[in-house]
Design a protein around this motif. Sequence first.
Motif, PDB file in Angstrom:
ATOM      1  N   GLY A  90      -1.933  -0.785   0.069  1.00 29.83           N
ATOM      2  CA  GLY A  90      -0.827   0.171   0.022  1.00 29.83           C
ATOM      3  C   GLY A  90       0.375  -0.331   0.808  1.00 29.83           C
ATOM      4  N   THR A  91       0.124  -0.947   1.978  1.00 27.75           N
ATOM      5  CA  THR A  91       1.207  -1.488   2.804  1.00 27.75           C
ATOM      6  C   THR A  91       1.938  -2.594   2.047  1.00 27.75           C
ATOM      7  OG1 THR A  91      -0.394  -1.257   4.613  1.00 27.75           O
ATOM      8  CG2 THR A  91       1.707  -2.298   5.154  1.00 27.75           C
ATOM      9  N   ILE A  92       1.149  -3.453   1.384  1.00 28.92           N
ATOM     10  CA  ILE A  92       1.756  -4.558   0.613  1.00 28.92           C
ATOM     11  C   ILE A  92       2.636  -3.989  -0.499  1.00 28.92           C
ATOM     12  CG2 ILE A  92       1.271  -6.526  -0.910  1.00 28.92           C
ATOM     13  CD1 ILE A  92      -1.273  -7.049   0.686  1.00 28.92           C
ATOM     14  N   LEU A  93       2.125  -2.959  -1.196  1.00 26.94           N
ATOM     15  CA  LEU A  93       2.905  -2.363  -2.298  1.00 26.94           C
ATOM     16  C   LEU A  93       4.176  -1.704  -1.778  1.00 26.94           C
ATOM     17  CD1 LEU A  93       0.282  -0.759  -4.717  1.00 26.94           C
ATOM     18  CD2 LEU A  93       1.369  -2.988  -4.865  1.00 26.94           C
ATOM     19  N   ASN A  94       4.101  -1.093  -0.588  1.00 22.04           N
ATOM     20  CA  ASN A  94       5.303  -0.468  -0.020  1.00 22.04           C
ATOM     21  C   ASN A  94       6.388  -1.515   0.202  1.00 22.04           C
ATOM     22  OD1 ASN A  94       4.119   2.021   0.019  1.00 22.04           O
ATOM     23  ND2 ASN A  94       3.502   1.923   2.176  1.00 22.04           N
ATOM     24  N   ALA A  95       5.973  -2.723   0.589  1.00 23.80           N
ATOM     25  CA  ALA A  95       6.940  -3.788   0.861  1.00 23.80           C
ATOM     26  C   ALA A  95       7.449  -4.427  -0.433  1.00 23.80           C
ATOM     27  CB  ALA A  95       6.309  -4.846   1.759  1.00 23.80           C
TER      28      ALA A  95
END
Length: 143
Positions: free
Chosen positions: A4-9
């Motif tokens: 999820g963190t990767i997708l947010n970035a």
Amino acid sequence: MNVGTILNAKGRDVTTVGRDRVVSDVAATLAEHRIGAVVVLGETGTLVGIVSERDIIQAIADRGAACLSEPVSGIMTGEVVTCGPTETVDEVMCKMTAGRFRHLPVTDDDDLIGIISIGDVVKNHIAEVEMEASALRSYIVSG
Ligand code: AMP
């Protein structure tokens, strides 16, 4: 750090193609978007496969240029391994290493919500290691 963190970035856009699109169109889509794989969707919009540049190269090596006018469904991988937004970077690295592929579509309750590549994973892994090193340096200096 998780998926999820990767997708947010990086964002949640996923480039997709229909299963009847011909291989030459898919190659053009990969080149246009400067990406290595696209997700293949069926008539109802469900994920039915993934095709990467490697599949196209293999098909050309096996059957020559004739494969370029065939539907992508003939060369895609139908058994797609996916990951969820709460999986960790370590978990997705294990999946990619075990499956020997560099792309993982992200699904949530069967909805396609993104895709991550080995490049995204490595980038985030390096950021994580650098943050840890920096925290350790601050700890040592302040101690
Ligand atoms: P890649 O390393 O992503 O270019 O893909 C290498 C091979 O694995 C190709 O045959 C792809 O169709 C297949 N592949 C890529 N990603 C996946 C995935 N998430 N699940 C299953 N097969 C995949």
